[in-house]
Design a protein around this motif. Structure first.
Motif, PDB file in Angstrom:
ATOM      1  N   GLU A 244       0.823  -1.203   0.000  1.00 36.35           N
ATOM      2  CA  GLU A 244       0.000   0.000   0.000  1.00 36.35           C
ATOM      3  C   GLU A 244       0.856   1.252   0.000  1.00 36.35           C
ATOM      4  OE1 GLU A 244      -3.211   2.296   2.929  1.00 36.35           O
ATOM      5  OE2 GLU A 244      -2.582   0.231   3.355  1.00 36.35           O
ATOM      6  N   GLY A 245       1.917   1.235   0.825  1.00 32.94           N
ATOM      7  CA  GLY A 245       2.810   2.394   0.900  1.00 32.94           C
ATOM      8  C   GLY A 245       3.537   2.637  -0.400  1.00 32.94           C
ATOM      9  N   LEU A 246       4.027   1.576  -1.040  1.00 32.91           N
ATOM     10  CA  LEU A 246       4.747   1.733  -2.298  1.00 32.91           C
ATOM     11  C   LEU A 246       3.835   2.278  -3.392  1.00 32.91           C
ATOM     12  CD1 LEU A 246       7.016  -1.453  -2.463  1.00 32.91           C
ATOM     13  CD2 LEU A 246       7.603   0.852  -1.693  1.00 32.91           C
ATOM     14  N   ARG A 247       2.588   1.850  -3.411  1.00 29.21           N
ATOM     15  CA  ARG A 247       1.657   2.362  -4.420  1.00 29.21           C
ATOM     16  C   ARG A 247       1.363   3.840  -4.178  1.00 29.21           C
ATOM     17  NH1 ARG A 247      -0.033  -1.105  -8.022  1.00 29.21           N
ATOM     18  NH2 ARG A 247      -0.008  -3.344  -7.574  1.00 29.21           N
ATOM     19  N   LEU A 248       1.272   4.247  -2.918  1.00 28.59           N
ATOM     20  CA  LEU A 248       1.076   5.662  -2.613  1.00 28.59           C
ATOM     21  C   LEU A 248       2.255   6.489  -3.094  1.00 28.59           C
ATOM     22  CD1 LEU A 248      -0.465   5.667   0.982  1.00 28.59           C
ATOM     23  CD2 LEU A 248      -1.483   6.648  -1.077  1.00 28.59           C
TER      24      LEU A 248
END
Length: 264
Positions: A244-248
């Motif tokens: 989720e963090g990498l996609r953000l």
């Protein structure tokens, strides 16, 4: 680095981090340029925009300018001094933090060159002890415990020098080097320049860079995500929060348009 959110837009400085910003350790995202900003009926030159932002600060002096001797702080100091001289105002005073325990960070030669060139007689130089220079040292952790996670991170160490600035307007910032960094349009401009001036220097890396930045935002975000996922970015994040963090981050870092007044 992505364009940081303006902390004065909603929370007032310093900005208290929350949500994904805490998860990832930085403030990201972008705010579009509003037409007519700073009273301009047409696009404003970067120097004029910067001068408009600095003028009120300089004329409300005394004014201290955080000065490391690098390109960004030197440009701010030079423009502030020019504004003061043109308007008959007190000259800005550069203030410099030096770290005797880290001699490899010494930039005094560059600093002295700039201050001498600008003909500034007053200059505040503060030696920072080691315990006040670490974000997770005694000063930094005390600030974290008292105020929570704030942005920019260096604000947690500001007690080191703020007592010297009492009663003054202080011009400082974080991420100033981004002013001189490449933009989304940079690879395309490089391609056009080489095609017209130096076609023999064209290679696949130039073409790949230009094609990548011309892709739709979703495609660029997916490529950025794949690159980070195969690397070791944000190793403190565990699944599924890491994905989720990498996609953000991928979405934030690829959101820059070719032109802020006309985002595409």
């Amino acid at each position: 680095m992505p364009v940081g959110r303006d902390p004065t837009a909603d929370a007032g400085p310093p900005y208290l981090m929350e949500g994904p910003e805490v998860l990832l350790g930085f403030v990201a995202g972008s705010r579009p340029v509003v037409r007519g900003h700073l009273g301009a009926a047409r696009p404003i030159h970067p120097r004029a925009a910067l001068a408009a932002s600095l003028t009120n600060l300089v004329q409300n002096g005394p004014c201290l300018v955080s000065f490391s001797g690098g390109r960004d702080s030197s440009a701010i100091l030079a423009l502030a001094a020019d504004i003061a001289r043109r308007r008959g105002l007190p000259l800005p005073v550069p203030f410099t933090l030096r770290y005797p325990a880290a001699p490899e960070a010494n930039e005094s030669a560059w600093q002295e060159l700039v201050v001498r060139h600008l003909r500034l007689d007053d200059w505040e130089v503060i030696d920072v002890p080691p315990e006040s220079a670490e974000l997770l040292g005694r000063v930094g952790t005390a600030s974290l415990a008292a105020h929570g996670l704030m942005w920019p991170p260096a604000v947690h160490l500001d007690n080191t020098w703020l007592s010297h600035a009492r009663g003054s307007t202080v011009i400082t910032g974080d991420g100033g080097d981004d002013m001189f960094g490449p933009r989304r349009a940079t690879p395309l401009r490089s391609l056009v320049h080489l095609v017209h001036r130096y076609p023999s220097r064209l290679d696949r890396s130039v073409l790949r860079g230009a094609v990548k930045e011309a892709l739709p935002v979703r495609a660029r975000a997916q490529l950025a995500y794949i690159k980070m996922k195969t690397a070791t970015d944000y190793p403190w994040l565990r699944s599924p929060f890491r994905e989720e963090g990498l996609r953000l981050v991928a979405r934030w870092t690829t959101s820059e348009p070719f032109s802020w007044p006309n985002p595409i």
